[in-house]
Design a protein around this motif. Structure first.
Motif, PDB file in Angstrom:
ATOM      1  N   GLN A   1      -9.400   6.722  -5.792  1.00 14.12           N
ATOM      2  CA  GLN A   1     -10.015   6.912  -7.111  1.00 14.12           C
ATOM      3  C   GLN A   1     -10.131   8.403  -7.439  1.00 14.12           C
ATOM      4  O   GLN A   1      -9.824   8.824  -8.559  1.00 14.12           O
ATOM      5  N   ALA A   2     -10.546   9.198  -6.472  1.00 11.38           N
ATOM      6  CA  ALA A   2     -10.657  10.645  -6.692  1.00 11.38           C
ATOM      7  C   ALA A   2      -9.281  11.252  -6.971  1.00 11.38           C
ATOM      8  O   ALA A   2      -9.150  12.134  -7.832  1.00 11.38           O
ATOM      9  N   HIS A   3      -8.274  10.786  -6.275  1.00 12.16           N
ATOM     10  CA  HIS A   3      -6.905  11.248  -6.538  1.00 12.16           C
ATOM     11  C   HIS A   3      -6.525  10.946  -7.987  1.00 12.16           C
ATOM     12  O   HIS A   3      -5.991  11.815  -8.686  1.00 12.16           O
ATOM     13  N   GLU A   4      -6.798   9.726  -8.423  1.00 10.49           N
ATOM     14  CA  GLU A   4      -6.459   9.326  -9.792  1.00 10.49           C
ATOM     15  C   GLU A   4      -7.235  10.113 -10.832  1.00 10.49           C
ATOM     16  O   GLU A   4      -6.749  10.331 -11.947  1.00 10.49           O
ATOM     17  N   GLU A   5      -8.432  10.585 -10.470  1.00  9.28           N
ATOM     18  CA  GLU A   5      -9.260  11.400 -11.371  1.00  9.28           C
ATOM     19  C   GLU A   5      -8.914  12.890 -11.284  1.00  9.28           C
ATOM     20  O   GLU A   5      -9.493  13.704 -11.995  1.00  9.28           O
ATOM     21  N   GLY A   6      -8.018  13.238 -10.367  1.00  9.94           N
ATOM     22  CA  GLY A   6      -7.592  14.636 -10.248  1.00  9.94           C
ATOM     23  C   GLY A   6      -8.514  15.516  -9.433  1.00  9.94           C
ATOM     24  O   GLY A   6      -8.462  16.740  -9.548  1.00  9.94           O
ATOM     25  N   CYS A   7      -9.362  14.916  -8.596  1.00 10.15           N
ATOM     26  CA  CYS A   7     -10.283  15.748  -7.812  1.00 10.15           C
ATOM     27  C   CYS A   7     -10.404  15.265  -6.364  1.00 10.15           C
ATOM     28  O   CYS A   7     -11.484  15.317  -5.780  1.00 10.15           O
ATOM     29  N   ALA A   8      -9.294  14.812  -5.812  1.00  9.57           N
ATOM     30  CA  ALA A   8      -9.310  14.376  -4.410  1.00  9.57           C
ATOM     31  C   ALA A   8      -9.517  15.565  -3.491  1.00  9.57           C
ATOM     32  O   ALA A   8      -8.963  16.640  -3.722  1.00  9.57           O
ATOM     33  N   PRO A   9     -10.295  15.385  -2.433  1.00 12.28           N
ATOM     34  CA  PRO A   9     -10.474  16.457  -1.455  1.00 12.28           C
ATOM     35  C   PRO A   9      -9.234  16.560  -0.553  1.00 12.28           C
ATOM     36  O   PRO A   9      -8.347  15.700  -0.594  1.00 12.28           O
ATOM     37  N   LYS A  10      -9.185  17.607   0.235  1.00 11.29           N
ATOM     38  CA  LYS A  10      -8.112  17.772   1.217  1.00 11.29           C
ATOM     39  C   LYS A  10      -8.273  16.737   2.321  1.00 11.29           C
ATOM     40  O   LYS A  10      -9.381  16.273   2.601  1.00 11.29           O
ATOM     41  N   VAL A  11      -7.158  16.382   2.955  1.00  7.93           N
ATOM     42  CA  VAL A  11      -7.130  15.342   3.973  1.00  7.93           C
ATOM     43  C   VAL A  11      -6.600  15.898   5.285  1.00  7.93           C
ATOM     44  O   VAL A  11      -5.649  16.681   5.301  1.00  7.93           O
ATOM     45  N   ASN A  12      -7.218  15.477   6.380  1.00 10.33           N
ATOM     46  CA  ASN A  12      -6.723  15.769   7.723  1.00 10.33           C
ATOM     47  C   ASN A  12      -5.960  14.524   8.167  1.00 10.33           C
ATOM     48  O   ASN A  12      -6.571  13.518   8.536  1.00 10.33           O
ATOM     49  N   LEU A  13      -4.628  14.575   8.106  1.00 11.21           N
ATOM     50  CA  LEU A  13      -3.809  13.401   8.422  1.00 11.21           C
ATOM     51  C   LEU A  13      -3.961  12.953   9.866  1.00 11.21           C
ATOM     52  O   LEU A  13      -3.960  11.756  10.147  1.00 11.21           O
ATOM     53  N   ALA A  14      -4.091  13.896  10.793  1.00 10.42           N
ATOM     54  CA  ALA A  14      -4.213  13.551  12.216  1.00 10.42           C
ATOM     55  C   ALA A  14      -5.501  12.781  12.501  1.00 10.42           C
ATOM     56  O   ALA A  14      -5.586  12.038  13.475  1.00 10.42           O
ATOM     57  N   ALA A  15      -6.496  12.943  11.623  1.00 10.71           N
ATOM     58  CA  ALA A  15      -7.792  12.280  11.811  1.00 10.71           C
ATOM     59  C   ALA A  15      -8.003  11.126  10.831  1.00 10.71           C
ATOM     60  O   ALA A  15      -9.076  10.549  10.782  1.00 10.71           O
ATOM     61  N   THR A  16      -6.970  10.782  10.053  1.00 12.97           N
ATOM     62  CA  THR A  16      -7.049   9.668   9.103  1.00 12.97           C
ATOM     63  C   THR A  16      -6.444   8.427   9.748  1.00 12.97           C
ATOM     64  O   THR A  16      -5.296   8.437  10.192  1.00 12.97           O
ATOM     65  N   HIS A  17      -7.237   7.368   9.796  1.00 11.55           N
ATOM     66  CA  HIS A  17      -6.819   6.134  10.472  1.00 11.55           C
ATOM     67  C   HIS A  17      -5.684   5.442   9.718  1.00 11.55           C
ATOM     68  O   HIS A  17      -5.662   5.447   8.479  1.00 11.55           O
ATOM     69  N   ARG A  18      -4.768   4.837  10.443  1.00 12.76           N
ATOM     70  CA  ARG A  18      -3.612   4.183   9.819  1.00 12.76           C
ATOM     71  C   ARG A  18      -4.007   3.045   8.881  1.00 12.76           C
ATOM     72  O   ARG A  18      -3.250   2.697   7.984  1.00 12.76           O
ATOM     73  N   ARG A  19      -5.188   2.481   9.040  1.00 16.88           N
ATOM     74  CA  ARG A  19      -5.627   1.421   8.128  1.00 16.88           C
ATOM     75  C   ARG A  19      -5.826   1.948   6.703  1.00 16.88           C
ATOM     76  O   ARG A  19      -5.810   1.165   5.749  1.00 16.88           O
TER      77      ARG A  19
END
Length: 122
Positions: free
Chosen positions: A89-107
């Motif tokens: 939702q934040a991505h769609e609103e244009g204000c998504a935070p940065k993401v740590n891919l190594a710490a983001t679960h595959r689910r």
């Protein structure tokens, strides 16, 4: 509650998202998940003032301290395991935070496509 395998969106071992404050559905510092995690707290994100304001506006105030829950409130720069749908939702609103891919679960990939997560890589 049995945790799902701790695998990140890149196929590797799930890295720590944050321990100060301690984050995660299990409050173990990782964005681990299980069948009981209805919100899918699987996206390891680095908070921004803009995202925190959006979250508060949408009814999930992450920035106000809640001492009764031993929660000091988040501030910009804090890592936090977000619900995958809130991140999208934040991505769609244009204000998504940065993401740590190594710490983001595959689910998280059940809700957010990898290419969108990659757009916001920290």
């Amino acid at each position: 509650m049995e945790k799902d395998d701790s695998i990140n969106v890149l196929g590797g071992t799930l890295a720590v998202c944050g321990t100060d404050p301690v984050t995660g559905f299990f409050r173990d510092g990782h964005c681990n998940t299980c069948a009981a995690d209805q919100g899918s707290h699987t996206v390891c994100a680095v908070m921004t003032a803009e995202f925190l304001a959006l979250s508060k506006y949408l009814g999930n105030d992450l920035s106000t301290p809640r001492p009764e829950y031993r929660f000091a409130g988040l501030k910009p720069g804090d890592p936090w395991c977000l619900c995958a749908s809130r991140f999208l939702q934040a991505h769609e609103e244009g204000c998504a935070p940065k993401v740590n891919l190594a710490a983001t679960h595959r689910r998280a990939l059940e809700v957010v496509p990898l290419d969108i997560l990659q757009l916001h890589t920290a």
